[in-house]
Scaffold this motif. Structure first.
Motif, PDB file in Angstrom:
ATOM      1  N   THR A   1      -0.891 -26.857 -48.623  1.00  0.00           N
ATOM      2  CA  THR A   1       0.360 -26.223 -48.172  1.00  0.00           C
ATOM      3  C   THR A   1       0.131 -25.443 -46.884  1.00  0.00           C
ATOM      4  OG1 THR A   1       1.122 -26.034 -50.452  1.00  0.00           O
ATOM      5  CG2 THR A   1       2.193 -24.632 -48.812  1.00  0.00           C
ATOM      6  N   GLY A   2      -1.003 -24.727 -46.822  1.00  0.00           N
ATOM      7  CA  GLY A   2      -1.312 -23.954 -45.621  1.00  0.00           C
ATOM      8  C   GLY A   2      -1.498 -24.829 -44.404  1.00  0.00           C
ATOM      9  N   GLU A   3      -2.173 -25.962 -44.577  1.00  0.00           N
ATOM     10  CA  GLU A   3      -2.398 -26.879 -43.457  1.00  0.00           C
ATOM     11  C   GLU A   3      -1.100 -27.485 -42.960  1.00  0.00           C
ATOM     12  OE1 GLU A   3      -6.920 -28.462 -44.505  1.00  0.00           O
ATOM     13  OE2 GLU A   3      -5.156 -29.473 -45.354  1.00  0.00           O
ATOM     14  N   ARG A   4      -0.217 -27.825 -43.912  1.00  0.00           N
ATOM     15  CA  ARG A   4       1.095 -28.381 -43.516  1.00  0.00           C
ATOM     16  C   ARG A   4       1.904 -27.338 -42.756  1.00  0.00           C
ATOM     17  NH1 ARG A   4       0.890 -30.746 -48.757  1.00  0.00           N
ATOM     18  NH2 ARG A   4       2.209 -29.067 -49.578  1.00  0.00           N
ATOM     19  N   LYS A   5       1.832 -26.091 -43.209  1.00  0.00           N
ATOM     20  CA  LYS A   5       2.561 -25.013 -42.526  1.00  0.00           C
ATOM     21  C   LYS A   5       2.015 -24.796 -41.121  1.00  0.00           C
ATOM     22  CE  LYS A   5       3.927 -20.174 -42.989  1.00  0.00           C
ATOM     23  NZ  LYS A   5       3.822 -18.941 -43.818  1.00  0.00           N
ATOM     24  N   ASP A   6       0.682 -24.806 -40.997  1.00  0.00           N
ATOM     25  CA  ASP A   6       0.066 -24.627 -39.679  1.00  0.00           C
ATOM     26  C   ASP A   6       0.465 -25.758 -38.734  1.00  0.00           C
ATOM     27  OD1 ASP A   6      -1.160 -22.341 -40.544  1.00  0.00           O
ATOM     28  OD2 ASP A   6      -3.121 -23.273 -40.899  1.00  0.00           O
ATOM     29  N   LYS A   7       0.494 -26.984 -39.248  1.00  0.00           N
ATOM     30  CA  LYS A   7       0.873 -28.126 -38.417  1.00  0.00           C
ATOM     31  C   LYS A   7       2.322 -28.026 -37.978  1.00  0.00           C
ATOM     32  CE  LYS A   7       0.802 -33.180 -38.215  1.00  0.00           C
ATOM     33  NZ  LYS A   7       0.458 -34.433 -38.911  1.00  0.00           N
ATOM     34  N   LEU A   8       3.185 -27.584 -38.897  1.00  0.00           N
ATOM     35  CA  LEU A   8       4.604 -27.423 -38.565  1.00  0.00           C
ATOM     36  C   LEU A   8       4.779 -26.371 -37.467  1.00  0.00           C
ATOM     37  CD1 LEU A   8       7.603 -27.990 -39.112  1.00  0.00           C
ATOM     38  CD2 LEU A   8       7.512 -26.251 -40.918  1.00  0.00           C
ATOM     39  N   GLU A   9       4.058 -25.241 -37.611  1.00  0.00           N
ATOM     40  CA  GLU A   9       4.160 -24.173 -36.620  1.00  0.00           C
ATOM     41  C   GLU A   9       3.632 -24.642 -35.264  1.00  0.00           C
ATOM     42  OE1 GLU A   9       5.618 -21.151 -36.817  1.00  0.00           O
ATOM     43  OE2 GLU A   9       6.334 -21.931 -38.744  1.00  0.00           O
ATOM     44  N   PHE A  10       2.547 -25.421 -35.272  1.00  0.00           N
ATOM     45  CA  PHE A  10       2.016 -25.924 -34.009  1.00  0.00           C
ATOM     46  C   PHE A  10       2.994 -26.877 -33.344  1.00  0.00           C
ATOM     47  CE2 PHE A  10      -0.114 -29.348 -31.706  1.00  0.00           C
ATOM     48  CZ  PHE A  10      -0.681 -28.620 -30.678  1.00  0.00           C
ATOM     49  N   ASN A  11       3.616 -27.755 -34.119  1.00  0.00           N
ATOM     50  CA  ASN A  11       4.589 -28.694 -33.557  1.00  0.00           C
ATOM     51  C   ASN A  11       5.754 -27.956 -32.914  1.00  0.00           C
ATOM     52  OD1 ASN A  11       3.096 -30.934 -34.311  1.00  0.00           O
ATOM     53  ND2 ASN A  11       4.191 -31.240 -36.242  1.00  0.00           N
ATOM     54  N   LYS A  12       6.203 -26.889 -33.572  1.00  0.00           N
ATOM     55  CA  LYS A  12       7.296 -26.085 -33.014  1.00  0.00           C
ATOM     56  C   LYS A  12       6.862 -25.417 -31.713  1.00  0.00           C
ATOM     57  CE  LYS A  12       9.398 -23.362 -35.926  1.00  0.00           C
ATOM     58  NZ  LYS A  12       9.587 -22.420 -37.061  1.00  0.00           N
ATOM     59  N   LEU A  13       5.631 -24.885 -31.706  1.00  0.00           N
ATOM     60  CA  LEU A  13       5.106 -24.237 -30.506  1.00  0.00           C
ATOM     61  C   LEU A  13       4.973 -25.230 -29.365  1.00  0.00           C
ATOM     62  CD1 LEU A  13       3.700 -21.881 -29.031  1.00  0.00           C
ATOM     63  CD2 LEU A  13       1.559 -22.608 -30.127  1.00  0.00           C
ATOM     64  N   GLN A  14       4.434 -26.404 -29.650  1.00  0.00           N
ATOM     65  CA  GLN A  14       4.250 -27.410 -28.616  1.00  0.00           C
ATOM     66  C   GLN A  14       5.587 -27.872 -28.035  1.00  0.00           C
ATOM     67  OE1 GLN A  14       2.541 -31.287 -29.792  1.00  0.00           O
ATOM     68  NE2 GLN A  14       1.132 -31.066 -28.074  1.00  0.00           N
TER      69      GLN A  14
END
Length: 306
Positions: free
Chosen positions: A4-17
């Motif tokens: 769950t943490g990894e999916r959240k981190d990936k989602l946040e990175f995609n939003k940032l990018q």
């Protein structure tokens, strides 16, 4: 399977990018930074901002409505301990054409600037001259620098507080001799976003050690002031940057920018009504308070002064 943490981190990175891509693209369009056929010389210092700029420009290049060329350039200023192999290895890995320039500006700066004094001004001038010259040599039509929104706001206050001048870093600048055009594609990007992006992308950051720590630099004082403002009043830096894009020369005091001396009255023709322009008027010229009513308002009796 991702946690769950990894999916959240990936989602946040995609939003940032996506946010950084959008803001960089908007700045390029708003200021017409890159045009069809441009050869953009991307100045790569080894810091987080220039790494992010190159990465974002390479990404935008794939979908841009115009064709343009990117070439990365690093100036090796011969600082002691500078890891010469880091940038070439990274640039080969990402597949962008590049040049490494070598010029011992470090020795010049250390010779000219007394110990403990700010070196950034002279260092920047020496670096700029070298890069301008090389841009002409390789036929680059734009020189891209990695300054972001916070840099621009800090420069505004630096120039006000220490130079008595209302100026900053423009998103696009033509050199005084007209021979080069500088662009700042990260003009709309926040430093905190770029820090997070650099951390997520794991860029091989090379710190600048020319000036040592120099904790008392004027820019550091301004940066701390703005940080305190932003903490107390969230959105303050964004508001200041917005003001830089909404300048009213007639509301300042620069006689060279606005013709204050030439201002004249013009009461010809009909005027628009003023707000609350029908005020009651009292005439004291005859020793009594004699109200003078506006049109349509009934007069009251004069009151004798006691």
């Amino acid at each position: 399977m991702a946690t769950t943490g990894e999916r959240k981190d990936k989602l946040e990175f995609n939003k940032l990018q996506k946010r950084l891509r959008r803001l960089t693209g908007s700045a390029i369009v708003d200021f017409n930074m890159i045009e069809e056929g441009d050869k953009v010389m991307v100045c790569l210092s080894g810091g987080k901002d220039s790494f992010a700029m190159l990465d974002l420009l390479m990404s935008l290049q794939k979908t841009a409505p115009v064709n343009f060329e990117l070439v990365a350039v690093n100036l090796d200023q011969k600082q002691p301990g500078f890891p010469e192999e880091v940038l070439p290895a990274y640039l080969r890995e990402v597949g962008v054409p590049f040049h490494i320039l070598e010029k011992d500006t470090y020795s010049v700066v250390k010779e000219k600037i007394p110990e403990g004094k700010t070196t950034c001004g002279l260092c920047s001038r020496l670096r700029r001259g070298t890069l301008y010259s090389f841009a002409e040599k390789i036929g680059a039509t734009k020189i891209a620098l990695g300054h972001h929104r916070d840099d621009m706001v800090e420069t505004l206050f630096l120039n006000m507080f220490y130079g008595s001048k209302l100026s900053a870093m423009p998103p696009k600048l033509r050199a005084s001799d007209g021979r080069n055009i500088v662009i700042r594609p990260l003009a709309y990007c926040k430093e905190s976003d770029l820090e997070a992006y650099a951390k997520a992308k794991q860029f091989p950051i090379i710190p600048c050690n020319l000036c040592g720590s120099q904790e008392n630099l004027q820019r550091q004082a301004i940066k701390q002031m703005l940080h305190d403002w932003e903490r107390r009043f969230p959105g303050r830096i964004e508001q200041i940057f917005g003001a830089m894009q909404n300048v009213a020369p007639s509301q300042l005091a620069d006689r060279g920018l606005f013709d204050f001396e030439g201002l004249t009255l013009d009461r010809t023709g009909e005027r628009d009504p003023y707000a609350f322009d029908e005020a009651s008027v009292t005439d004291w010229s005859e020793g009594v308070a004699a109200p003078v009513a506006p049109a349509g308002v009934q007069m009251i009796e004069a009151v004798e002064i006691q």
